[in-house]
Design a protein around this motif. Sequence first.
Motif, PDB file in Angstrom:
ATOM      1  N   UNK A 161       0.901  -1.150   0.000  1.00  0.00           N
ATOM      2  CA  UNK A 161       0.000   0.000   0.000  1.00  0.00           C
ATOM      3  C   UNK A 161       0.942   1.202   0.000  1.00  0.00           C
ATOM      4  N   UNK A 162       1.178   1.743  -1.173  1.00  0.00           N
ATOM      5  CA  UNK A 162       2.327   2.628  -1.379  1.00  0.00           C
ATOM      6  C   UNK A 162       1.952   4.107  -1.346  1.00  0.00           C
ATOM      7  N   UNK A 163       2.989   4.936  -1.268  1.00  0.00           N
ATOM      8  CA  UNK A 163       2.816   6.378  -1.260  1.00  0.00           C
ATOM      9  C   UNK A 163       3.948   7.046  -0.511  1.00  0.00           C
ATOM     10  N   UNK A 164       3.970   8.368  -0.548  1.00  0.00           N
ATOM     11  CA  UNK A 164       5.005   9.132   0.146  1.00  0.00           C
ATOM     12  C   UNK A 164       4.865   8.916   1.648  1.00  0.00           C
ATOM     13  N   UNK A 165       5.946   8.498   2.285  1.00  0.00           N
ATOM     14  CA  UNK A 165       5.928   8.239   3.718  1.00  0.00           C
ATOM     15  C   UNK A 165       5.776   6.783   4.090  1.00  0.00           C
ATOM     16  N   UNK A 166       5.599   5.912   3.104  1.00  0.00           N
ATOM     17  CA  UNK A 166       5.450   4.485   3.365  1.00  0.00           C
ATOM     18  C   UNK A 166       6.746   3.909   3.942  1.00  0.00           C
ATOM     19  N   UNK A 167       6.614   3.196   5.070  1.00  0.00           N
ATOM     20  CA  UNK A 167       7.753   2.498   5.677  1.00  0.00           C
ATOM     21  C   UNK A 167       7.595   0.981   5.576  1.00  0.00           C
ATOM     22  N   UNK A 194       0.561  -7.564  -6.219  1.00  0.00           N
ATOM     23  CA  UNK A 194      -0.476  -6.566  -6.428  1.00  0.00           C
ATOM     24  C   UNK A 194      -0.113  -5.314  -5.636  1.00  0.00           C
ATOM     25  N   UNK A 195      -0.733  -4.200  -5.983  1.00  0.00           N
ATOM     26  CA  UNK A 195      -0.369  -2.924  -5.363  1.00  0.00           C
ATOM     27  C   UNK A 195      -1.572  -1.987  -5.356  1.00  0.00           C
ATOM     28  N   UNK A 196      -1.549  -1.041  -4.414  1.00  0.00           N
ATOM     29  CA  UNK A 196      -2.599  -0.031  -4.352  1.00  0.00           C
ATOM     30  C   UNK A 196      -2.043   1.208  -3.677  1.00  0.00           C
ATOM     31  N   UNK A 197      -2.446   2.367  -4.157  1.00  0.00           N
ATOM     32  CA  UNK A 197      -2.040   3.607  -3.492  1.00  0.00           C
ATOM     33  C   UNK A 197      -2.836   3.779  -2.203  1.00  0.00           C
ATOM     34  N   UNK A 198      -2.198   4.379  -1.237  1.00  0.00           N
ATOM     35  CA  UNK A 198      -2.783   4.531   0.103  1.00  0.00           C
ATOM     36  C   UNK A 198      -4.148   5.219   0.070  1.00  0.00           C
ATOM     37  N   UNK A 280     -13.254   2.994  -8.111  1.00  0.00           N
ATOM     38  CA  UNK A 280     -12.270   3.013  -9.191  1.00  0.00           C
ATOM     39  C   UNK A 280     -10.992   3.658  -8.684  1.00  0.00           C
ATOM     40  N   UNK A 281      -9.904   2.892  -8.552  1.00  0.00           N
ATOM     41  CA  UNK A 281      -8.639   3.476  -8.090  1.00  0.00           C
ATOM     42  C   UNK A 281      -8.164   4.557  -9.055  1.00  0.00           C
ATOM     43  N   UNK A 282      -7.694   5.663  -8.505  1.00  0.00           N
ATOM     44  CA  UNK A 282      -7.243   6.792  -9.337  1.00  0.00           C
ATOM     45  C   UNK A 282      -5.838   7.265  -8.987  1.00  0.00           C
ATOM     46  N   UNK A 283      -5.244   6.698  -7.935  1.00  0.00           N
ATOM     47  CA  UNK A 283      -3.929   7.159  -7.494  1.00  0.00           C
ATOM     48  C   UNK A 283      -2.815   6.694  -8.408  1.00  0.00           C
ATOM     49  N   UNK A 284      -1.594   7.174  -8.162  1.00  0.00           N
ATOM     50  CA  UNK A 284      -0.453   6.752  -8.962  1.00  0.00           C
ATOM     51  C   UNK A 284      -0.170   5.266  -8.806  1.00  0.00           C
ATOM     52  N   UNK A 285       0.463   4.692  -9.830  1.00  0.00           N
ATOM     53  CA  UNK A 285       0.889   3.304  -9.745  1.00  0.00           C
ATOM     54  C   UNK A 285       2.113   3.211  -8.839  1.00  0.00           C
TER      55      UNK A 285
END
Length: 298
Positions: A161-167, A194-198, A280-285
Amino acid sequence: MRVFVTGASGWIGSAVVDDLLAAGHEVTGLARSDNSAAALEAKGARVRRGDLDDLDSLRAGAEAAEAVIHLANKHDWSNPASSNAAERNAVQTIGDTLAGSGRRFLLASGVAGLSQDRAATEADPSPFHGPDSPRGGSENLALEYVERGVHSVSLRFAPTVHGVGDHGFIAIIGAVARDKGVSGYPGDGSTAWSAVHRTDAARMVTLGLEKAPAGSRLHAVAETAVPSRVIAEALGRAYDLPVASIAPDDVPGHFGFIGGFFAMNLAASSTATQELLGWTPTGPTLVEDIDAGAYSKF
């Protein structure tokens, strides 16, 4: 709706709290520390002090709420038995408290172990049963409470579950790359996550709270399968490091505990979830996040 959230100040939980509040729900978050409590209060959420081992606090939080979203987990990779036991005890406490009420109980789970030869779907049951299984068999335990009058829903999150600040896992794999001086991938690099933005994951949780029928399994997944080689190549660009295959026998020594996960196929789809919830996911890959520098400050 009055919602009690465990893990409310965590990576996923803090985004879920934001989304719940934006949707007009009243949120009470479980907080272990003064800093976590202050962060929740600053957002406009209420605070209940406690942790996963404080079953009285979990019970009281569930009793006072119209819905519970359980996102906390110890994630103690050095002592998984302790994490599994705490998870099972927490789920049982919440389930027993909500029994017969028809109230909603959403809990975090994952896609690991559902399938190795194809993308897992929402129709795949969890193979984990009993207290000694991963996460203490909490998904199956929670869904058993449907027969006891609890509106249980499983939230299966992608491994990243990715994004800026992910540890989380991607940050750990990136740390290994920097330490080793090479961005590695297991074997031929064909295993995929698999992946998803936070923010997309948080939106799915809110929609699941509002729309999912009892007994549902929801997949917080935006990308079905990102190959490990593609992940390693993106981290190599981010850190200006060479990219190389790591022989299967060398994966544990090179990557440490994360190697076992990186070498697994953790692909999953979310077609049914998207159709059910109108999500519908809209965040960055994941690669877009890595290329944009989301993991460059670690």
